[in-house]
Design an enzyme around this catalytic site. Sequence first.
Site, PDB file in Angstrom:
ATOM      1  N   ARG A  35      -8.826   1.361  24.371  1.00  0.00           N
ATOM      2  CA  ARG A  35      -8.544  -0.037  24.561  1.00  0.00           C
ATOM      3  C   ARG A  35      -9.415  -0.721  23.296  1.00  0.00           C
ATOM      4  NH1 ARG A  35      -4.736  -0.708  28.306  1.00  0.00           N
ATOM      5  NH2 ARG A  35      -5.229   0.572  30.168  1.00  0.00           N
ATOM      6  N   ASP A  36      -8.827  -1.570  22.709  1.00  0.00           N
ATOM      7  CA  ASP A  36      -9.727  -2.397  21.698  1.00  0.00           C
ATOM      8  C   ASP A  36     -10.565  -3.234  22.657  1.00  0.00           C
ATOM      9  OD1 ASP A  36      -8.769  -3.410  18.699  1.00  0.00           O
ATOM     10  OD2 ASP A  36      -9.884  -5.017  19.726  1.00  0.00           O
ATOM     11  N   ILE A  37     -11.681  -3.424  21.860  1.00  0.00           N
ATOM     12  CA  ILE A  37     -13.012  -4.110  22.564  1.00  0.00           C
ATOM     13  C   ILE A  37     -12.399  -5.676  22.374  1.00  0.00           C
ATOM     14  CG2 ILE A  37     -14.106  -4.936  20.200  1.00  0.00           C
ATOM     15  CD1 ILE A  37     -16.596  -3.785  22.102  1.00  0.00           C
ATOM     16  N   ASN A  93      -3.736  -1.522   9.562  1.00  0.00           N
ATOM     17  CA  ASN A  93      -4.125  -2.283   8.459  1.00  0.00           C
ATOM     18  C   ASN A  93      -4.846  -1.338   7.458  1.00  0.00           C
ATOM     19  OD1 ASN A  93      -3.209  -4.861   9.555  1.00  0.00           O
ATOM     20  ND2 ASN A  93      -4.923  -4.606  11.008  1.00  0.00           N
ATOM     21  N   VAL A 102     -12.449  -1.818  10.223  1.00  0.00           N
ATOM     22  CA  VAL A 102     -13.360  -0.513  10.646  1.00  0.00           C
ATOM     23  C   VAL A 102     -12.624   0.503   9.739  1.00  0.00           C
ATOM     24  CG1 VAL A 102     -13.900   1.035  12.384  1.00  0.00           C
ATOM     25  CG2 VAL A 102     -13.473  -1.289  13.117  1.00  0.00           C
ATOM     26  N   HIS A 106      -6.803   3.621  11.814  1.00  0.00           N
ATOM     27  CA  HIS A 106      -6.106   3.344  13.380  1.00  0.00           C
ATOM     28  C   HIS A 106      -4.995   2.917  13.280  1.00  0.00           C
ATOM     29  CE1 HIS A 106      -9.109   0.430  11.916  1.00  0.00           C
ATOM     30  NE2 HIS A 106      -8.451  -0.380  12.692  1.00  0.00           N
ATOM     31  N   MET A 107      -4.121   2.985  14.497  1.00  0.00           N
ATOM     32  CA  MET A 107      -3.025   2.355  14.615  1.00  0.00           C
ATOM     33  C   MET A 107      -3.306   1.432  15.828  1.00  0.00           C
ATOM     34  SD  MET A 107       0.615   4.431  16.013  1.00  0.00           S
ATOM     35  CE  MET A 107       1.028   4.553  14.326  1.00  0.00           C
ATOM     36  N   HIS A 108      -2.868   0.045  15.555  1.00  0.00           N
ATOM     37  CA  HIS A 108      -2.763  -0.690  16.933  1.00  0.00           C
ATOM     38  C   HIS A 108      -1.606  -0.638  17.613  1.00  0.00           C
ATOM     39  CE1 HIS A 108      -6.196  -3.272  15.430  1.00  0.00           C
ATOM     40  NE2 HIS A 108      -5.835  -2.657  14.110  1.00  0.00           N
TER      41      HIS A 108
HETATM   42  P1  DGP Z   1      -8.745  -3.251  12.079  1.00  0.00           P
HETATM   43  O1  DGP Z   1      -8.884  -4.835  11.565  1.00  0.00           O
HETATM   44  O2  DGP Z   1      -7.503  -3.165  11.705  1.00  0.00           O
HETATM   45  O3  DGP Z   1      -9.590  -2.743  11.331  1.00  0.00           O
HETATM   46  O4  DGP Z   1      -9.152  -3.482  13.447  1.00  0.00           O
HETATM   47  C1  DGP Z   1     -10.372  -3.090  14.073  1.00  0.00           C
HETATM   48  C2  DGP Z   1     -10.120  -3.168  15.466  1.00  0.00           C
HETATM   49  O5  DGP Z   1     -11.477  -2.335  15.920  1.00  0.00           O
HETATM   50  C3  DGP Z   1     -10.452  -4.590  16.054  1.00  0.00           C
HETATM   51  O6  DGP Z   1      -9.022  -4.989  16.717  1.00  0.00           O
HETATM   52  C4  DGP Z   1     -11.495  -4.396  16.994  1.00  0.00           C
HETATM   53  C5  DGP Z   1     -11.733  -3.132  17.300  1.00  0.00           C
HETATM   54  N1  DGP Z   1     -12.976  -2.741  17.496  1.00  0.00           N
HETATM   55  C6  DGP Z   1     -14.068  -3.083  16.633  1.00  0.00           C
HETATM   56  N2  DGP Z   1     -15.290  -2.474  17.112  1.00  0.00           N
HETATM   57  C7  DGP Z   1     -14.842  -1.797  18.293  1.00  0.00           C
HETATM   58  C8  DGP Z   1     -15.666  -1.078  19.222  1.00  0.00           C
HETATM   59  O7  DGP Z   1     -16.595  -0.746  19.097  1.00  0.00           O
HETATM   60  N3  DGP Z   1     -15.011  -0.739  20.287  1.00  0.00           N
HETATM   61  C9  DGP Z   1     -13.696  -0.692  20.407  1.00  0.00           C
HETATM   62  N4  DGP Z   1     -12.818  -0.211  21.623  1.00  0.00           N
HETATM   63  N5  DGP Z   1     -12.900  -1.611  19.471  1.00  0.00           N
HETATM   64  C10 DGP Z   1     -13.660  -1.879  18.601  1.00  0.00           C
END
Ligand code: DGP
Length: 125
Positions: A35-37, A93, A102, A106-108
């Site tokens: 899950r996204d943080i 992205n 990041v 990665h795929m959202h």
């Molecule tokens: P992007 O902008 O596409 O690179 O999305 C990066 C996503 O990563 C953003 O929605 C927040 C998520 N994210 C960043 N740091 C962490 C983390 O430490 N843990 C988790 N679970 N998600 C993270």
Amino acid sequence: MRSSNVATETLFSKIISKELPSDMLYQDELVTAFRDISPARPTHILIVPNEPIPSSADVNPEHEAAMGRMHTVARKLAEDEGIAADGYRLIINCGEHGRQEVPHLHMHLLGGEDVGPMLMRNKPA
Ligand code: DGP
């Protein structure tokens, strides 16, 4: 074949190896999902290749299995989350203009409500 364009360890690599905690939902030999943080919708899951491919701009034929697995895992997780029937959005992205934060591809997977129009016609600042 040698694995090319492979980055050094990333934040997501540490989540994949469980060095850092996450709400992990799925893992196999090719991909990991957690899950996204900072969820932008009721369901917001990140699906990542275990190999630290920096971005879509670095994808090679040798990555096709992982890229395909990301999609089938997205479909499975959408079903598990109960959002498959209503629909959802998959986003990748890439780079600076794509606002990738990041540097580990990665795929959202976003859903659980109408996620809104694909892009705002008037660009945000
Ligand atoms: P992007 O902008 O596409 O690179 O999305 C990066 C996503 O990563 C953003 O929605 C927040 C998520 N994210 C960043 N740091 C962490 C983390 O430490 N843990 C988790 N679970 N998600 C993270």
